[in-house]
Enzyme design. Structure first.
Site, PDB file in Angstrom:
ATOM      1  N   PHE A 130       0.860  -1.173   0.000  1.00 33.35           N
ATOM      2  CA  PHE A 130       0.000   0.000   0.000  1.00 33.35           C
ATOM      3  C   PHE A 130       0.903   1.231   0.000  1.00 33.35           C
ATOM      4  CE2 PHE A 130      -2.985   3.105   1.847  1.00 33.35           C
ATOM      5  CZ  PHE A 130      -4.069   2.878   1.010  1.00 33.35           C
ATOM      6  N   ASP A 211       2.970  -4.622   8.417  1.00 32.46           N
ATOM      7  CA  ASP A 211       1.735  -3.845   8.408  1.00 32.46           C
ATOM      8  C   ASP A 211       0.580  -4.844   8.338  1.00 32.46           C
ATOM      9  OD1 ASP A 211      -0.510  -2.347   7.831  1.00 32.46           O
ATOM     10  OD2 ASP A 211       0.480  -1.043   6.382  1.00 32.46           O
ATOM     11  N   TYR A 236     -10.225   0.200  11.405  1.00 36.07           N
ATOM     12  CA  TYR A 236     -11.495   0.535  10.755  1.00 36.07           C
ATOM     13  C   TYR A 236     -11.912  -0.464   9.692  1.00 36.07           C
ATOM     14  CZ  TYR A 236      -8.039   2.916   7.757  1.00 36.07           C
ATOM     15  OH  TYR A 236      -6.941   3.223   6.988  1.00 36.07           O
ATOM     16  N   LYS A 237     -11.099  -1.495   9.466  1.00 34.38           N
ATOM     17  CA  LYS A 237     -11.475  -2.525   8.491  1.00 34.38           C
ATOM     18  C   LYS A 237     -12.190  -3.663   9.222  1.00 34.38           C
ATOM     19  CE  LYS A 237      -7.429  -1.284   5.703  1.00 34.38           C
ATOM     20  NZ  LYS A 237      -8.098  -0.467   4.681  1.00 34.38           N
ATOM     21  N   ARG A 401     -12.589  -5.785  -5.690  1.00 32.83           N
ATOM     22  CA  ARG A 401     -12.366  -6.473  -4.413  1.00 32.83           C
ATOM     23  C   ARG A 401     -13.711  -6.757  -3.753  1.00 32.83           C
ATOM     24  NH1 ARG A 401      -7.937  -3.351  -0.865  1.00 32.83           N
ATOM     25  NH2 ARG A 401      -9.695  -1.908  -0.699  1.00 32.83           N
TER      26      ARG A 401
END
Length: 441
Positions: A130, A211, A236-237, A401
Site C-alpha cells: 500500500f 503492516d 477501521y477494516k 475487491r
C-alpha cells in the site's frame, strides 16, 4: 476446507442456518437496500461500537475532566487497556500492544526508531505495498540523509499479483537493516508467510516488521511466539471501529526501553507523566510509542467492537469463560468462517463467471479475508455493481475487491453478490459507465 459447495440461494440459506456466528450479523447496521462487501476498506457499525461511543460521550458530559480518572476504563489508561484486549487477536503479550496514533504515524515512529538502532542501511519492502507504507519509509530515510532510491530494496512481483517468500529472503543481504512488509497484500489479498520471513530475517540479524492492516480482525497472528520485532495496523477494516478510528501497534518486549524516534508526552512513563519533567522518560512497554493524547472518541468504538469478537469466541463449543481467552477463540472462529466464505466466493466465480478471473491465491494458507476478482473492465463493473446496490471497491488496473466480512456476511449474501456480478458482466451493463477518471475509488 469445504469442497462440497452447491449452487443456488436455497443451499446458501441452509449454510447460514448452521453457521454458529450467523447471529452476530444482527448486531450490525447494514446500509439500506445494499449488499455490503467492502469491509476490507471500512467495517460496518455495530450496536456494540455505537454503545461504547455513546458511553464515552456520556462520560464526557457527566464527568468532564474527571473522566481521565473516573471513567470506565479511565481515559488516562485507555490506550493501554485497549491494547491489552487486542493482544489475543495478534498473539502478543498485553504489554506489547497499545492503541495509538494512526497507521502511517506508527510506521514513521517504528521505522525511525528501529532503523536508527539496526545494523545495515537498507530496508526491504515490496512493489505491491500500500503506497503510504513506502511514503513513510522513504520520508524516514530522507530525514536521516539517506537516498531512498539507494536504500530501499524493492522485491518485485513475478505475476503482478503476489510476492514469493523466496524472493523476499533473496533480497536480504549484509546491508539490510529492516524487512517491512504487509501481512496481506491490499490488492490481491495474498497472505504472506510472516513466520518464515521473520525467521529468515533473524537468521541474518535483520529486524522484521509488518503492516497488519488487511489481516488484523480477520486472520489470527502469533507475533510474540514468532518473534516479530514490530507491527502496525488500523482498526477501521475488520475490527469495525469506524472511519479514521485509532490505530494500533505491537513492539516485542525485547525492545522495551528504546526511546521512540517520535517522542510525545503520552508515551512517557505513566507514574511521572504529570510531573512535567523536561526530560522524556519512555514507558517500559509498547505504550512508549503513543505520541499525543489518546483520542477517546476515536478509540471508544473499538472497545465495543472487541465485545463482538469475544462473543464470537463464546459461540465456539466448549468455550472458556476467560474474557481474554474468548478473544483468542473468537478470532480463530472468525478466520474459519472467513476462509469458508472466500472459498465459496471463489467457487461461485469459477462456476458462474467465465469472463472473470480470481487473482487471489486459492491456497487458504496464502489467502487473507477478501477476494480479488479480475475483469478487463473492472472499474466500470464496480460502478455498475454499486448502481445495483452492491458495495465493492476497485483497485487498478482491473481488480474488483469483494470482502465477505465474517461477522456480518453470510453465504446467501455471497450468492446474491455473485448473481448481481454475473448479470452485470453477461449483459455488459458496465458499458453504460464512463472509463475511470480521478477521485476516490
Amino acid at each position: 476446507m469445504d469442497a462440497d459447495f452447491e449452487l443456488g440461494a436455497e443451499y446458501a440459506a441452509r449454510r447460514d442456518e448452521t453457521d454458529p456466528l450467523a447471529h452476530l450479523a444482527d448486531r450490525f447496521y447494514d446500509p439500506e437496500d445494499e449488499w455490503y462487501v467492502d469491509g476490507n476498506s471500512l467495517g460496518l457499525l455495530s450496536e456494540d461500537a455505537e454503545d461504547a461511543l455513546d458511553r464515552a460521550v456520556s462520560e464526557w458530559r457527566d464527568l468532564a475532566i474527571r473522566g481521565w480518572t473516573d471513567a470506565d476504563p479511565p481515559w488516562f489508561h485507555y490506550g493501554e487497556r485497549l491494547g491489552d484486549r487486542l493482544a489475543p487477536l495478534v498473539g502478543a503479550n498485553p504489554e506489547e500492544v497499545v492503541v495509538a496514533n494512526s497507521t502511517t504515524v506508527n510506521i514513521h515512529t517504528l521505522i525511525g526508531t528501529f532503523y536508527d538502532r539496526a545494523e545495515g542501511s537498507n530496508i526491504v519492502v515490496d512493489e505491491l505495498d500500500f503506497p503510504t507504507d513506502h511514503y513513510a519509509v522513504r520520508a524516514q530515510l530522507r530525514q536521516r540523509g539517506t537516498d531512498p532510491d539507494e536504500a530501499l530494496t524493492v522485491v518485485e512481483s513475478r505475476d503482478g499479483r503476489t510476492i514469493e517468500t523466496e524472493d523476499v529472503v533473496a533480497a536480504m543481504d549484509d546491508d539490510t537493516a529492516i524487512v517491512f512488509l504487509p501481512s496481506v497484500l491490499y490488492r490481491s489479498g495474498q497472505l504472506l508467510d510472516v513466520e518464515r520471513i521473520t525467521a529468515a530475517a533473524h537468521e541474518r540479524d535483520i529486524l522484521a516488521g509488518f503492516d497488519l492492516a488487511h489481516s488484523v480482525g480477520a486472520v489470527p497472528h502469533d507475533l510474540s511466539q514468532i518473534g516479530v520485532d514490530f507491527a502496525v495496523w488500523c482498526s477501521y477494516k475488520y475490527l469495525n471501529a469506524g472511519p479514521g478510528a485509532i490505530a494500533g501497534l505491537y513492539v516485542n518486549e525485547r525492545h522495551f526501553g528504546e526511546t521512540p524516534a517520535l517522542a510525545g508526552w503520552w508515551g512517557h512513563e505513566k507514574e511521572t507523566q504529570f510531573e512535567m519533567n523536561p526530560t522524556y522518560t519512555p514507558a517500559e512497554n509498547a505504550g512508549a510509542y503513543q505520541i499525543g493524547t489518546v483520542p477517546v472518541l476515536s478509540a471508544a468504538p473499538l472497545a465495543g467492537s472487541l465485545d463482538v469478537f469475544a462473543d464470537a469466541g463464546e459461540a465456539v463449543e466448549g468455550a472458556t469463560d476467560d474474557a481474554d481467552a474468548l478473544l483468542g477463540t473468537g478470532i480463530e472462529a472468525v478466520r474459519e468462517k472467513s476462509l469458508r466464505l472466500t472459498e465459496y466466493l471463489i467457487y461461485l466465480v469459477d462456476e458462474r463467471l467465465p469472463d472473470c478471473e480470481v487473482g487471489t491465491p486459492r491456497d487458504p494458507e496464502r489467502r487473507g479475508g477478501h477476494v480479488a476478482i479480475e475483469h478487463p473492465e473492472g472499474y466500470r463493473v464496480s460502478e455498475a455493481l454499486k448502481e445495483r446496490g452492491v458495495v465493492v471497491d476497485f483497485r487498478p488496473p482491473n481488480v474488483v475487491r469483494i470482502c465477505p466480512s465474517p461477522l456480518y456476511t453470510g453465504y446467501e449474501d455471497v450468492w446474491q453478490v455473485v448473481e448481481q456480478l454475473r448479470q452485470v458482466v453477461e449483459d455488459e451493463e458496465y458499458e453504460r459507465f464512463e472509463e475511470r477518471g480521478g477521485g476516490v475509488t
